[in-house]
Design a protein around this motif. Sequence first.
Motif, PDB file in Angstrom:
ATOM      1  N   SER A 295       0.824  -1.213   0.000  1.00  0.00           N
ATOM      2  CA  SER A 295       0.000   0.000   0.000  1.00  0.00           C
ATOM      3  C   SER A 295       0.855   1.258   0.000  1.00  0.00           C
ATOM      4  CB  SER A 295      -0.924   0.014   1.220  1.00  0.00           C
ATOM      5  OG  SER A 295      -1.864  -1.034   1.182  1.00  0.00           O
ATOM      6  N   ALA A 296       2.023   1.144   0.625  1.00  0.00           N
ATOM      7  CA  ALA A 296       2.936   2.286   0.703  1.00  0.00           C
ATOM      8  C   ALA A 296       3.802   2.436  -0.539  1.00  0.00           C
ATOM      9  CB  ALA A 296       3.823   2.146   1.940  1.00  0.00           C
ATOM     10  N   GLY A 297       3.707   1.493  -1.470  1.00  0.00           N
ATOM     11  CA  GLY A 297       4.532   1.553  -2.660  1.00  0.00           C
ATOM     12  C   GLY A 297       5.996   1.260  -2.410  1.00  0.00           C
ATOM     13  N   LEU A 298       6.284   0.475  -1.366  1.00  0.00           N
ATOM     14  CA  LEU A 298       7.661   0.232  -0.955  1.00  0.00           C
ATOM     15  C   LEU A 298       8.040  -1.240  -0.961  1.00  0.00           C
ATOM     16  CD1 LEU A 298       7.777   2.679   2.113  1.00  0.00           C
ATOM     17  CD2 LEU A 298       8.716   3.078  -0.176  1.00  0.00           C
ATOM     18  N   LEU A 299       7.190  -2.101  -1.501  1.00  0.00           N
ATOM     19  CA  LEU A 299       7.445  -3.529  -1.391  1.00  0.00           C
ATOM     20  C   LEU A 299       8.715  -3.941  -2.149  1.00  0.00           C
ATOM     21  CD1 LEU A 299       6.350  -6.069  -0.076  1.00  0.00           C
ATOM     22  CD2 LEU A 299       4.993  -6.495  -2.125  1.00  0.00           C
TER      23      LEU A 299
ATOM     24  N   HIS B 196      12.076  -5.767  -0.529  1.00  0.00           N
ATOM     25  CA  HIS B 196      12.658  -7.030  -0.964  1.00  0.00           C
ATOM     26  C   HIS B 196      14.138  -6.879  -1.311  1.00  0.00           C
ATOM     27  CE1 HIS B 196       9.298  -9.707  -0.688  1.00  0.00           C
ATOM     28  NE2 HIS B 196       8.515  -8.917  -1.413  1.00  0.00           N
ATOM     29  N   ALA B 197      14.543  -5.689  -1.742  1.00  0.00           N
ATOM     30  CA  ALA B 197      15.957  -5.462  -2.043  1.00  0.00           C
ATOM     31  C   ALA B 197      16.816  -5.489  -0.775  1.00  0.00           C
ATOM     32  CB  ALA B 197      16.125  -4.121  -2.759  1.00  0.00           C
ATOM     33  N   LEU B 198      16.216  -5.200   0.374  1.00  0.00           N
ATOM     34  CA  LEU B 198      16.942  -5.179   1.652  1.00  0.00           C
ATOM     35  C   LEU B 198      16.756  -6.462   2.463  1.00  0.00           C
ATOM     36  CD1 LEU B 198      15.995  -1.578   2.868  1.00  0.00           C
ATOM     37  CD2 LEU B 198      18.248  -2.301   2.065  1.00  0.00           C
TER      38      LEU B 198
ATOM     39  N   GLU C   8      13.161 -11.785   6.502  1.00  0.00           N
ATOM     40  CA  GLU C   8      13.617 -10.998   7.648  1.00  0.00           C
ATOM     41  C   GLU C   8      14.229  -9.679   7.187  1.00  0.00           C
ATOM     42  OE1 GLU C   8      13.878 -11.757  11.098  1.00  0.00           O
ATOM     43  OE2 GLU C   8      12.721 -13.607  10.910  1.00  0.00           O
ATOM     44  N   ILE C   9      14.118  -8.678   8.035  1.00  0.00           N
ATOM     45  CA  ILE C   9      14.774  -7.398   7.821  1.00  0.00           C
ATOM     46  C   ILE C   9      15.058  -6.786   9.175  1.00  0.00           C
ATOM     47  CG2 ILE C   9      12.595  -6.129   7.656  1.00  0.00           C
ATOM     48  CD1 ILE C   9      13.976  -4.305   5.565  1.00  0.00           C
ATOM     49  N   ASP C  10      16.198  -6.122   9.316  1.00  0.00           N
ATOM     50  CA  ASP C  10      16.484  -5.430  10.558  1.00  0.00           C
ATOM     51  C   ASP C  10      15.474  -4.307  10.757  1.00  0.00           C
ATOM     52  OD1 ASP C  10      18.663  -7.082  10.588  1.00  0.00           O
ATOM     53  OD2 ASP C  10      20.148  -5.497  10.899  1.00  0.00           O
ATOM     54  N   ARG C  11      15.005  -4.173  11.995  1.00  0.00           N
ATOM     55  CA  ARG C  11      14.015  -3.136  12.283  1.00  0.00           C
ATOM     56  C   ARG C  11      14.537  -1.750  11.888  1.00  0.00           C
ATOM     57  NH1 ARG C  11       9.560  -2.384  15.985  1.00  0.00           N
ATOM     58  NH2 ARG C  11       9.732  -4.573  16.584  1.00  0.00           N
ATOM     59  N   GLY C  12      15.816  -1.483  12.142  1.00  0.00           N
ATOM     60  CA  GLY C  12      16.380  -0.185  11.783  1.00  0.00           C
ATOM     61  C   GLY C  12      16.386   0.057  10.288  1.00  0.00           C
TER      62      GLY C  12
ATOM     63  N   LEU D 247      14.230  -1.223   8.137  1.00  0.00           N
ATOM     64  CA  LEU D 247      12.845  -1.009   7.739  1.00  0.00           C
ATOM     65  C   LEU D 247      12.382   0.392   8.116  1.00  0.00           C
ATOM     66  CD1 LEU D 247      10.227  -2.080   6.553  1.00  0.00           C
ATOM     67  CD2 LEU D 247       9.730  -3.146   8.769  1.00  0.00           C
ATOM     68  N   ARG D 248      12.746   0.840   9.302  1.00  0.00           N
ATOM     69  CA  ARG D 248      12.374   2.198   9.699  1.00  0.00           C
ATOM     70  C   ARG D 248      13.038   3.225   8.783  1.00  0.00           C
ATOM     71  NH1 ARG D 248      14.065   5.851  14.718  1.00  0.00           N
ATOM     72  NH2 ARG D 248      12.101   6.919  15.161  1.00  0.00           N
ATOM     73  N   GLY D 249      14.313   2.987   8.440  1.00  0.00           N
ATOM     74  CA  GLY D 249      14.995   3.897   7.532  1.00  0.00           C
ATOM     75  C   GLY D 249      14.343   3.955   6.169  1.00  0.00           C
ATOM     76  N   LEU D 250      13.875   2.813   5.670  1.00  0.00           N
ATOM     77  CA  LEU D 250      13.172   2.771   4.396  1.00  0.00           C
ATOM     78  C   LEU D 250      11.929   3.650   4.438  1.00  0.00           C
ATOM     79  CD1 LEU D 250      12.605   1.476   1.588  1.00  0.00           C
ATOM     80  CD2 LEU D 250      11.516  -0.417   2.803  1.00  0.00           C
ATOM     81  N   LEU D 251      11.163   3.548   5.524  1.00  0.00           N
ATOM     82  CA  LEU D 251       9.955   4.358   5.657  1.00  0.00           C
ATOM     83  C   LEU D 251      10.281   5.842   5.807  1.00  0.00           C
ATOM     84  CD1 LEU D 251       8.034   1.903   7.979  1.00  0.00           C
ATOM     85  CD2 LEU D 251       7.230   2.651   5.731  1.00  0.00           C
ATOM     86  N   LEU D 252      11.263   6.157   6.632  1.00  0.00           N
ATOM     87  CA  LEU D 252      11.638   7.564   6.823  1.00  0.00           C
ATOM     88  C   LEU D 252      12.086   8.196   5.515  1.00  0.00           C
ATOM     89  CD1 LEU D 252      13.557   7.397  10.218  1.00  0.00           C
ATOM     90  CD2 LEU D 252      11.489   8.733   9.774  1.00  0.00           C
ATOM     91  N   ASP D 253      12.894   7.478   4.744  1.00  0.00           N
ATOM     92  CA  ASP D 253      13.412   8.027   3.492  1.00  0.00           C
ATOM     93  C   ASP D 253      12.311   8.261   2.464  1.00  0.00           C
ATOM     94  OD1 ASP D 253      15.945   7.963   4.533  1.00  0.00           O
ATOM     95  OD2 ASP D 253      16.550   6.126   3.499  1.00  0.00           O
ATOM     96  N   SER D 254      11.168   7.586   2.632  1.00  0.00           N
ATOM     97  CA  SER D 254      10.073   7.728   1.678  1.00  0.00           C
ATOM     98  C   SER D 254       9.204   8.949   1.947  1.00  0.00           C
ATOM     99  CB  SER D 254       9.194   6.468   1.704  1.00  0.00           C
ATOM    100  OG  SER D 254       8.377   6.436   2.877  1.00  0.00           O
ATOM    101  N   LEU D 255       9.384   9.595   3.100  1.00  0.00           N
ATOM    102  CA  LEU D 255       8.531  10.719   3.480  1.00  0.00           C
ATOM    103  C   LEU D 255       9.094  12.041   2.971  1.00  0.00           C
ATOM    104  CD1 LEU D 255       7.733   9.753   7.182  1.00  0.00           C
ATOM    105  CD2 LEU D 255       6.319   9.349   5.144  1.00  0.00           C
ATOM    106  N   ARG D 256       8.209  12.992   2.807  1.00  0.00           N
ATOM    107  CA  ARG D 256       8.642  14.331   2.386  1.00  0.00           C
ATOM    108  C   ARG D 256       9.492  14.961   3.483  1.00  0.00           C
ATOM    109  NH1 ARG D 256       2.493  15.690   0.777  1.00  0.00           N
ATOM    110  NH2 ARG D 256       2.356  14.327  -1.058  1.00  0.00           N
TER     111      ARG D 256
END
Length: 369
Positions: free
Chosen positions: A63-67, A71-73, A105-109, A111-120
């Motif tokens: 939904s976030a357009g980040l799948l 998967h790359a991480l 699996e993905i490190d929580r950090g 995943l959080r970085g992926l989301l943060l980088d996607s924001l304005r």
Amino acid sequence: MPPLPAPRIAIVGAGLGGLTCARVLQRHGRAVTVFERETDADARPQGGSLDLHADTGQAALRSAGLLDRFHALARPEGDEWRVFDRATGALIAQRGPTEGGGRPEIDRGQLRGLLLDSLRPGTVRWGRAVTGVTPLAGGTCLLLLDGGAAEEFDLVIGADGAWSRVRSALSPAVPHYTGVTFVETGFDRCDTRHPELARLVGNGSLLAKGVGRTLVAQRNSNGHIRGYLALRAPQDWHAAAGLDLGDQRAVREHLVELFDGWDEGLLRILRDSDHGFVNRPLHVLPAPHTWAHVPGVTLLGDAAHLMPPVGLGANLAMLDGADLAHALVTEPGVGDAVRAYERVMLPRSVEAATGSAQGLDHLVPATAS
């Protein structure tokens, strides 16, 4: 007739659920502000590795357009469990990875970085601690900030975790201790510095269980392994033992005594770690935890349904965030959106809380099977 102004939306907490909600809202052209008490994204370690499930965490990332970026991480090979006999160290069961790589699996950090980088830029207001919220008569909500400032929003979303400052506007519930404490430690450059432990853990996680005692070791990225000692014990177990948690040598010696008789290879998790021991008592919210709808405020993730960390919490928080954002962009008004979201989220969380409690009992059995 002029169009209605865009709703003013605030999210309290820059964790995985809150950031997912913000990302989906922005993807649909909605404005949102995230308030986070920490001063920056690197203010503290973000924890270990997560397995994201196809129908929850991965669905939220879709939904976030980040799948694809996820998967790359991600590490699909990390979805593996090895179970060892506590006394002999013999491998007695092995599972995974899930067929088709369904729970990478993905490190929580990461995943959080992926989301943060996607924001304005500027979406997250760092170092802005929220002390509480006050619902107002007109259906809006006043967000109270440390230092006395206040801002009014059409919706305040409490994504601020176990000890939420927003929750009290909806519910008097507070977390209670489960009777289980995790004690965390860590190993660096494990393949060269700790090759025997790395061999036991493999690509995923190691598990060895006893009555009221469990050892877990979990591979993270960059050659790091996190170790966890799960104990059924009073929350003040260290004080009862006369331990100062700052005295790492004494803590290590005491923990080794608690696991007397366990295989020496498994006890490397206690004896050989590169990091100190961090005490993490596990708390949960009462289940079922529900509330009557209050205009202008809602909750997601641990703020709404704090559960034991057995693989559901982060996934549900992200799904909560995506579902709430989707409701806010499809329903005719904020109140309609929140009601639609809560009608789905609250029953789902009740079912998940039951499953998580059973999962904790399985992970750290109170009696011999």
